[in-house]
Each structure stands twice: as structure tokens, then as C-alpha cells.
Design an enzyme around this catalytic site. Structure first.
Site, PDB file in Angstrom:
ATOM      1  N   SER B  21     -35.397  33.027 -51.102  1.00  0.00           N
ATOM      2  CA  SER B  21     -36.276  34.568 -52.523  1.00  0.00           C
ATOM      3  C   SER B  21     -38.070  34.548 -52.291  1.00  0.00           C
ATOM      4  O   SER B  21     -38.198  33.734 -51.484  1.00  0.00           O
ATOM      5  CB  SER B  21     -36.666  33.170 -53.426  1.00  0.00           C
ATOM      6  OG  SER B  21     -37.010  34.044 -54.881  1.00  0.00           O
ATOM      7  N   ASN B  69     -49.088  30.936 -49.373  1.00  0.00           N
ATOM      8  CA  ASN B  69     -48.876  32.300 -50.563  1.00  0.00           C
ATOM      9  C   ASN B  69     -49.438  31.575 -52.070  1.00  0.00           C
ATOM     10  O   ASN B  69     -48.155  30.288 -52.535  1.00  0.00           O
ATOM     11  CB  ASN B  69     -47.475  33.190 -50.891  1.00  0.00           C
ATOM     12  CG  ASN B  69     -46.838  32.136 -51.829  1.00  0.00           C
ATOM     13  OD1 ASN B  69     -45.971  32.579 -52.641  1.00  0.00           O
ATOM     14  ND2 ASN B  69     -45.706  31.642 -50.943  1.00  0.00           N
ATOM     15  N   LEU B  73     -44.611  34.133 -59.012  1.00  0.00           N
ATOM     16  CA  LEU B  73     -43.511  34.643 -59.531  1.00  0.00           C
ATOM     17  C   LEU B  73     -43.488  36.065 -60.275  1.00  0.00           C
ATOM     18  O   LEU B  73     -43.475  36.220 -61.138  1.00  0.00           O
ATOM     19  CB  LEU B  73     -43.309  33.888 -61.200  1.00  0.00           C
ATOM     20  CG  LEU B  73     -42.785  31.809 -60.319  1.00  0.00           C
ATOM     21  CD1 LEU B  73     -42.301  31.404 -61.514  1.00  0.00           C
ATOM     22  CD2 LEU B  73     -41.540  32.289 -59.206  1.00  0.00           C
ATOM     23  N   CYS B 131     -41.712  25.631 -58.325  1.00  0.00           N
ATOM     24  CA  CYS B 131     -43.338  26.754 -57.563  1.00  0.00           C
ATOM     25  C   CYS B 131     -44.800  26.160 -58.031  1.00  0.00           C
ATOM     26  O   CYS B 131     -45.184  26.028 -58.542  1.00  0.00           O
ATOM     27  CB  CYS B 131     -43.287  28.687 -58.789  1.00  0.00           C
ATOM     28  SG  CYS B 131     -44.296  29.574 -57.827  1.00  0.00           S
ATOM     29  N   ILE B 192     -36.475  23.249 -48.835  1.00  0.00           N
ATOM     30  CA  ILE B 192     -37.709  23.229 -49.944  1.00  0.00           C
ATOM     31  C   ILE B 192     -38.520  23.594 -50.142  1.00  0.00           C
ATOM     32  O   ILE B 192     -38.464  25.182 -49.275  1.00  0.00           O
ATOM     33  CB  ILE B 192     -38.796  22.199 -49.245  1.00  0.00           C
ATOM     34  CG1 ILE B 192     -39.094  23.165 -48.315  1.00  0.00           C
ATOM     35  CG2 ILE B 192     -37.902  20.689 -48.744  1.00  0.00           C
ATOM     36  CD1 ILE B 192     -40.534  21.822 -47.380  1.00  0.00           C
ATOM     37  N   ASN B 193     -38.969  24.030 -51.301  1.00  0.00           N
ATOM     38  CA  ASN B 193     -39.838  25.313 -51.732  1.00  0.00           C
ATOM     39  C   ASN B 193     -40.815  24.341 -51.054  1.00  0.00           C
ATOM     40  O   ASN B 193     -41.717  23.908 -49.835  1.00  0.00           O
ATOM     41  CB  ASN B 193     -40.437  24.762 -52.932  1.00  0.00           C
ATOM     42  CG  ASN B 193     -41.086  26.774 -53.668  1.00  0.00           C
ATOM     43  OD1 ASN B 193     -41.268  27.350 -53.308  1.00  0.00           O
ATOM     44  ND2 ASN B 193     -39.728  27.054 -54.495  1.00  0.00           N
ATOM     45  N   GLY B 244     -37.314  25.608 -44.866  1.00  0.00           N
ATOM     46  CA  GLY B 244     -37.957  25.658 -44.626  1.00  0.00           C
ATOM     47  C   GLY B 244     -38.778  26.181 -43.386  1.00  0.00           C
ATOM     48  O   GLY B 244     -38.078  25.007 -41.895  1.00  0.00           O
ATOM     49  N   GLY B 245     -39.372  27.116 -42.658  1.00  0.00           N
ATOM     50  CA  GLY B 245     -39.851  26.798 -41.217  1.00  0.00           C
ATOM     51  C   GLY B 245     -38.601  27.330 -40.237  1.00  0.00           C
ATOM     52  O   GLY B 245     -38.254  27.896 -39.886  1.00  0.00           O
ATOM     53  N   GLY B 266     -37.341  32.285 -45.102  1.00  0.00           N
ATOM     54  CA  GLY B 266     -38.378  32.816 -45.229  1.00  0.00           C
ATOM     55  C   GLY B 266     -39.545  33.642 -45.210  1.00  0.00           C
ATOM     56  O   GLY B 266     -39.415  34.904 -44.532  1.00  0.00           O
TER      57      GLY B 266
HETATM   58  C1  LIG Z   1     -44.306  35.464 -50.522  1.00  0.00           C
HETATM   59  C2  LIG Z   1     -43.386  34.020 -50.852  1.00  0.00           C
HETATM   60  C3  LIG Z   1     -42.944  34.047 -51.970  1.00  0.00           C
HETATM   61  C4  LIG Z   1     -42.106  32.985 -52.794  1.00  0.00           C
HETATM   62  N1  LIG Z   1     -41.766  33.445 -53.828  1.00  0.00           N
HETATM   63  C5  LIG Z   1     -40.611  32.216 -54.226  1.00  0.00           C
HETATM   64  C6  LIG Z   1     -39.382  32.587 -55.883  1.00  0.00           C
HETATM   65  O1  LIG Z   1     -40.165  33.232 -56.107  1.00  0.00           O
HETATM   66  N2  LIG Z   1     -38.786  31.631 -55.822  1.00  0.00           N
HETATM   67  C7  LIG Z   1     -38.885  30.873 -54.928  1.00  0.00           C
HETATM   68  O2  LIG Z   1     -37.734  29.989 -55.841  1.00  0.00           O
HETATM   69  N3  LIG Z   1     -39.382  30.669 -53.349  1.00  0.00           N
HETATM   70  C8  LIG Z   1     -39.860  31.688 -53.551  1.00  0.00           C
HETATM   71  N4  LIG Z   1     -40.743  31.214 -52.464  1.00  0.00           N
HETATM   72  C9  LIG Z   1     -40.218  29.861 -51.613  1.00  0.00           C
HETATM   73  C10 LIG Z   1     -39.303  30.572 -50.435  1.00  0.00           C
HETATM   74  O3  LIG Z   1     -38.491  30.783 -50.687  1.00  0.00           O
HETATM   75  C11 LIG Z   1     -39.296  29.246 -49.574  1.00  0.00           C
HETATM   76  O4  LIG Z   1     -38.263  28.106 -50.007  1.00  0.00           O
HETATM   77  C12 LIG Z   1     -40.213  28.257 -48.630  1.00  0.00           C
HETATM   78  O5  LIG Z   1     -40.629  29.325 -47.910  1.00  0.00           O
HETATM   79  C13 LIG Z   1     -39.814  27.794 -48.010  1.00  0.00           C
HETATM   80  O6  LIG Z   1     -39.603  28.482 -46.953  1.00  0.00           O
HETATM   81  P1  LIG Z   1     -39.832  29.552 -44.860  1.00  0.00           P
HETATM   82  O7  LIG Z   1     -40.720  28.191 -44.681  1.00  0.00           O
HETATM   83  O8  LIG Z   1     -38.370  29.705 -44.170  1.00  0.00           O
HETATM   84  O9  LIG Z   1     -40.614  30.605 -45.973  1.00  0.00           O
HETATM   85  C14 LIG Z   1     -41.458  32.005 -51.616  1.00  0.00           C
HETATM   86  C15 LIG Z   1     -41.857  31.973 -49.843  1.00  0.00           C
HETATM   87  C16 LIG Z   1     -43.401  33.157 -49.944  1.00  0.00           C
HETATM   88  C17 LIG Z   1     -43.690  33.463 -48.382  1.00  0.00           C
END
Ligand SMILES: Cc1cc2nc3c(=O)[nH]c(=O)nc-3n(C[C@H](O)[C@H](O)[C@H](O)COP(=O)(O)O)c2cc1C
Ligand SMILES: Cc1cc2nc3c(=O)[nH]c(=O)nc-3n(C[C@H](O)[C@H](O)[C@H](O)COP(=O)(O)OP(=O)(O)OC[C@H]3O[C@@H](n4cnc5c(N)ncnc54)[C@H](O)[C@@H]3O)c2cc1C
Ligand code: FES
Lengths: 247, 303
Positions: B21, B69, B73, B131, B192-193, B244-245, B266
Site C-alpha cells: 500500500s 516518507n 495518508l 501509520c 511491518i509498516n 519490509g525491505g 513497497g
Molecule cells: C510512500 C509510502 C507510502 C505508504 N503508504 C501506506 C499506506 O497508505 N498504508 C499503509 O498501510 N502503508 C503504507 N506504507 C507502508 C508500506 O506499505 C510498507 O508497509 C512499508 O513501506 C514497508 O515495506 P517496504 O520496506 O518494502 O517499503 C507506505 C510506504 C511508503 C514508502
């Protein structure tokens, strides 16, 4: 948008801290005012740089060294390759220009106006250009714009070259114009917006996550709704801009 | 042939690759690049009851092997998501999609979940109680076991579709929150978020991000995420979407071995827009190298 590999044809210093990089590759998506997002080894985020000039097979970028990424770019040599996302942003709309558009560029806001000037002149328009820099050692592309057939004025903030002052101080001296296009730091865009008598388009900058519209990192509020600078911009019309009350 | 199928709370996906997301928009920008129907599913941008602009810019900062970031939302609100975005999304993506839900009160979570769950294309509800970028809610629901359970119960009441609660890593004990969601009736856990972080502009002597703090994501957080997925796998009986990553096919397999049934990608989408397609292409070879015939066999294999 396309993800493509480009090869460096040249990478030379053209003014203080300012470099011109010529690349070979498929530059078919590089209309004036659009930008590319380039990957730099060891850096997570890509770096957005405006299209300065392009034809089917070559792309010219002009960039200023401001941090680690652009410093690394300046150290790259001929023959090295770069991973680029091309075809980003909306680009300038030349249809609204009228017969005699005025182009105003400040510092590294000058590059995107080059391909724009080229296109406007090819469309048979009379192009006036005002280029603004901090001082003489930062001036670039005065001759290149003149060679296209544009009427060029240069000003420097410290008066070391051309007229003394900002681009807005030079507007009075260029005579009539039908429309304007501008790119530069935000305070300059705001000043241009106030100092110009006509409608026009301006190019904005913001810190970007993706550069192609999916992360909402670069949003701004306009009078016509929320826009992503990377996708709905970076070019916006004077009338739709909602200037921040404080920054 | 390698079998990539996984089943998430009754929903079978062709493969465990799901764009996360907030990093894939509503799909159509990405669909210009490649056929996104290759992917298992995708989770669209967090949706709230009312439209939100989000935080002031700058909202993005770079970090070593990742980014911060503080988007906050931004979304057009659930009604316009249903009327404008989902019709466009379903044109380019024909599988079941994951609806990510944000909120500021228990009632709002329930209301938005109910509206999104009513849409045919929505296969899973992913309720974001994590968030870090909104001041008045969001993460506070994900950092208290009691509040997490309360939100879970409220969204559980409004739909029979699978509910995955999306957890914050910004807690002392993530297993406690996961257990609370399980008790509240969740069908699965997403984690994880992002992790709360900060960067400072040396020249201005101020935080780079206007909101001061932002959420860290990207390869930098992979080991943290992996550890949390591993712990949550032991703590609950629910399926886990691990994220996560993640940046490679190897990372996907590692995350699944820790306990994830499916994975989300993500931040890597932002810098490498073909990353999900590339991981999918490489998965069969990497599976072969590690003697994996059925991907679903390795879920939790590290325990
Ligand atoms: C630009 C950006 C916007 C995001 N917006 C949301 C969101 O609206 N809702 C949510 O649950 N997570 C949001 N996330 C979190 C990601 O979905 C994810 O959980 C987090 O980035 C870890 O994964 P990654 O390391 O692969 O990015 C956001 C992440 C990024 C980088
Ligand atoms: C649409 C657009 C077009 C641009 N065109 C040009 C151009 O033609 N020539 C030129 O010299 N510069 C241009 N810039 C600015 C250029 O992107 C930054 O100077 C560059 O990213 C700095 O990178 P760095 O690693 O040297 O700096 P660092 O400060 O080390 O970069 C850290 C992070 O901040 C981002 N960042 C830093 N400054 C800016 C900025 N001003 N705008 C957006 N992101 C920034 C970087 O991309 C990176 O993610 C443009 C910016 C945008 C948004
Ligand atoms: S930088 Fe990602 S939407 Fe503009």
C-alpha cells in the site's frame, strides 16, 4: 514512462559547479519541460533532472552539484552507463504561447527552457529569453539560446555580468510579450508570477519518492485540486497556483 | 514446474508477490509498464472516510538503503475511491485486490471497511493501525493491545471478507498486539509498516521532512521486519503477509521461511518500477537452487 540505459557521450563543466552531460539512448519521450529520473550507484532514491535538449538518440542534461548524488554524477566518465526513467512529467504546452513568448530561467532552471525555445522557434514564434544567475562565473547557455535565434538578456544578482538584478528586473526592458514560461527557485517563480502581465506556465520542484505518480510524495495543493508535481506537473499554469502563505 | 501458489485466509493467489500500500498507486501508472495481472494481488493506497491532502512537503528523505516518507495518508476519501479509482483499477487489474483502510476512530475504521468490503474486486481488507505519519490516530491504535483489539472487533462486525490487521513495528512487543488482533477476530496479520525516523538538513539546521519525522522503509529495514514476522508466526495461528525491505526473490523466500504466507514489496517499486515483475521471473530459479518445489512448503520453515 520507460526505463532505459543511456551511455555517457560527454560530461563537462560549463560554469561554476554546473555540468553538461550528453547521453546516447532512446530519448523519444523527452519533450520540453519533462524530466528523467536517474539512478546513481549506492543511492536509494533516483535524482530528477530536466530534459535540456533531446533528439531521437541523444539527451542533454545540465546539472548543478549540490549534494552527494550530483557530485558522483560529475565524476562519471565517457562510456559509463546510466539507468534512467524517461518520459516523466507533463511538459510545457506550446500552443498557448501566442506569437511572442517570454522565457525566464534562473540558475539550473535555465536548462529546460532550451528545448522549449527550440520548439517555439520551430513553430515560427519570436522568442525572448531572460537568463538570471548569481554571478558571472555561473552564467551558461547565453550563446546557445542566441544561436537558436532567440533574443537573449542576461542578468546577475551581483551585477558582475549583464544587467544587475533578478530576472524580474529585466522584464521591463524586453518590450511586449504574449505569454511566459519560467523555471527556477520557488521565490523567483513567485516574483515572476507577480511581475508578468500575461498568463504563463512555471516548472516546480519537490522532493520525490518515485517521480512517476505512485507514492504521493510530491503533492501540492492548487486552485484546481491536489496535484502530483511529478505527474500532473512539474509544469503548472500561473492561474492555478496556490502560493503557500508561509514556508 | 515450480508451484508458486499460496493461500491467504481462503483466497488463493497465483504467487505471493503483492505491491504494498502506498507504493503502487491504484495500479494504472504501473500498468503502463507491464501486465500487473502477473502479480498475486496488490494493496492500494490507504483509504480514509474523508478526503485527505496529507502532510505538507517535503515528505520524502533519502537514507542509507532506504527512505523516509511522511505522506500522511493522502487519498480522495472512500466515496471517491469507490466511484473513481476502483473502476479504473479494475480495468487494469482483474484479480482480487487488497483494500488498505486507514482511520482516526473505531467508528471510522468500521465505516470505511464496510464500504470497501462491499466492492466485488476487494478480496481482503488490510486495516492499517500503524501509520506513523498522522498525529491524531493511526499508529496509536497499533501501539496499544486494547485499542488494536477494539478496532479489530469493530471491522470484524461489518464484513465476512478476510481481515488482515497491519501492525506497527514501533512497539515494545509486537506479539502482544498480534495476539490482541487474533482475539478480536482477525483472519491474518500484515507486518511491518514503517519505522519512525528522522533526517536533519545540515544547512538549515532543521528536520528535512516538514512533519519532522517520517517512516523508514526499504532494504534497511529487512532484518527488523524478518525478526518481527518470525516472532509473530510463533505467537499467533493466523496467516501473515510479511513486508519490509524486500528487494529480491531470495528476500521473498527468506521472509516466507520466517513465517510469511505472502509478501509485499513497497519502497523498491518507487526506485525500480519493474521490481515485482523481475522478482517473479527469478523466483523459479531461486526455488530450484534451494530445492523448493512448492513455495507454500517453506512457510515458517525456519522454525
Ligand atoms: C510512500 C509510502 C507510502 C505508504 N503508504 C501506506 C499506506 O497508505 N498504508 C499503509 O498501510 N502503508 C503504507 N506504507 C507502508 C508500506 O506499505 C510498507 O508497509 C512499508 O513501506 C514497508 O515495506 P517496504 O520496506 O518494502 O517499503 C507506505 C510506504 C511508503 C514508502
Ligand atoms: C522535476 C525536477 C527537475 C529538476 N531538474 C534539474 C536540472 O535540470 N538541473 C539540476 O541541476 N537540478 C535539477 N533538479 C534538482 C535536482 O533533482 C537536485 O539538485 C538533485 O536531486 C540533488 O541530488 P544530490 O544527491 O546532489 O543532493 P542531496 O541533497 O544529497 O540529495 C538527497 C535527496 O534529496 C533530493 N533533492 C535534493 N535537492 C532537491 C531538489 N532541489 N529538488 C528535488 N529533490 C531534491 C535528491 O533527489 C535526493 O533524493 C530538478 C528537480 C526536479 C524535482
Ligand atoms: S514523487 Fe511519487 S507521486 Fe510524485
Amino acid at each position: 514512462m520507460k526505463q532505459l540505459e543511456f551511455k555517457i557521450l560527454s560530461n563537462d563543466r560549463i560554469a561554476k559547479g554546473t555540468y553538461l552531460m550528453k547521453l546516447s539512448g532512446d530519448a523519444s519521450d523527452c519533450a520540453p519541460g519533462r524530466f528523467v529520473n536517474l539512478r546513481i550507484a549506492g543511492k536509494f532514491l533516483r535524482r530528477p533532472i530536466s530534459v535540456c535538449d533531446a533528439d531521437a538518440e541523444t539527451l542533454t542534461l545540465i546539472y548543478k552539484v549540490v549534494g552527494q548524488g550530483t557530485r558522483q554524477m560529475a565524476e562519471m566518465g565517457v562510456g559509463e552507463t546510466l539507468d534512467l526513467l524517461t518520459g516523466l512529467g507533463n511538459g510545457y504546452d506550446t500552443e498557448k504561447s501566442g506569437s511572442c513568448p517570454l522565457l525566464l530561467g534562473g540558475g539550473v532552471g535555465v536548462p529546460p527552457l532550451y528545448k522549449l525555445a527550440k520548439q517555439l522557434i520551430a513553430e515560427g514564434k519570436t522568442v525572448k529569453v531572460i537568463l538570471g544567475f548569481n554571478s558571472k562565473d555561473e552564467v551558461f547557455f547565453e550563446k546557445e539560446f542566441a544561436a537558436l535565434g532567440a533574443e537573449v538578456s542576461v542578468c546577475t544578482a551581483d551585477g558582475s555580468y549583464g544587467m544587475r538584478g533578478f530576472v524580474t528586473d529585466a522584464i521591463a526592458s524586453v518590450g511586449e510579450y504574449t505569454y511566459f514560461y519560467t523555471c527556477g527557485p520557488e521565490p523567483m517563480l513567485r516574483a515572476v508570477s507577480a511581475a508578468t502581465a500575461t498568463s504563463g506556465q512555471m516548472s516546480f520542484e519537490e522532493r520525490m519518492g518515485c517521480g512517476f505518480g505512485v507514492c504521493m510524495g510530491c503533492s501540492c495543493e492548487t486552485l484546481t485540486g491536489y496535484k502530483r508535481i511529478c505527474r500532473d506537473g512539474p509544469i503548472m499554469e500561473k492561474e492555478e497556483i496556490k502560493w503557500p502563505t508561509s514556508r | 514446474m515450480a508451484d508458486l501458489k499460496v493461500t491467504l485466509a481462503g483466497l488463493t493467489l497465483d504467487n505471493p508477490l503483492i505491491p504494498a500500500s502506498g507504493t503502487f498507486g491504484y495500479g494504472y501508472e504501473m500498468a503502463e509498464l507491464y501486465d500487473i495481472n502477473l502479480l498475486g494481488s496488490f494493496s492500494f493506497k490507504g483509504t480514509t472516510a474523508a478526503p485527505r491532502f496529507g502532510n505538507p512537503t517535503p515528505r520524502i528523505a533519502e537514507t542509507a538503503s532506504g527512505m523516509l516518507n511522511a505522506v500522511g495518508l493522502q487519498n480522495p476519501g472512500v466515496d471517491r475511491v469507490l466511484s473513481d479509482e476502483l473502476p479504473r483499477l479494475t480495468e487494469v487489474f482483474h484479480k482480487k485486490v487488497i483494500a488498505n483502510v486507514g482511520g482516526f476512530s473505531v467508528e471510522e475504521y468500521a465505516e470505511t471497511t464496510a464500504k470497501l468490503a462491499a466492492h466485488d474486486a476487494v478480496g481482503i481488507l488490510e486495516v492499517n493501525i500503524s501509520c506513523p505519519n498522522v498525529h491524531d490516530g493511526g499508529m496509536s491504535f497499533g501501539t496499544s493491545a486494547k485499542a488494536a483489539e477494539e478496532v479489530t472487533r469493530a471491522v470484524r462486525r461489518v464484513t465476512d471478507k478476510p481481515i488482515f490487521m497491519k501492525l506497527s513495528p514501533n512497539v515494545t512487543d509486537i506479539t502482544e498486539i498480534a495476539r490482541a488482533c487474533e482475539a478480536g477476530g482477525a483472519d491474518g496479520i500484515s507486518l511491518i509498516n514503517t519505522l519512525m525516523g528522522m533526517r536533519i538538513d545540515l544547512a538549515r539546521r532543521r528536520p528535512l521532512i516538514k512533519n519532522r519525522t517520517g517512516g523508514l522503509s526499504g532494504p534497511a529495514i529487512f532484518p527488523v521486519a524478518l525478526r518481527m514476522v518470525y516472532d509473530v508466526y510463533r505467537a499467533v495461528k493466523l496467516p501473515i503477509i510479511g513486508m519490509g525491505g524486500i528487494a529480491s526473490a531470495e528476500d521473498v523466500i527468506e521472509m516466507m521461511m520466517a513465517g510469511a504466507t505472502a509478501t509485499q514489496i513497497g519502497a523498491m517499486n518507487l526506485v525500480d518500477p519493474y521490481i515485482c515483475r523481475d522478482i517473479l521471473e527469478k523466483l523459479p530459479d531461486v526455488m530450484k537452487r534451494y530445492g523448493i518445489e512448492r513455495l507454500s512448503d517453506i512457510i515458517g520453515a525456519a522454525h
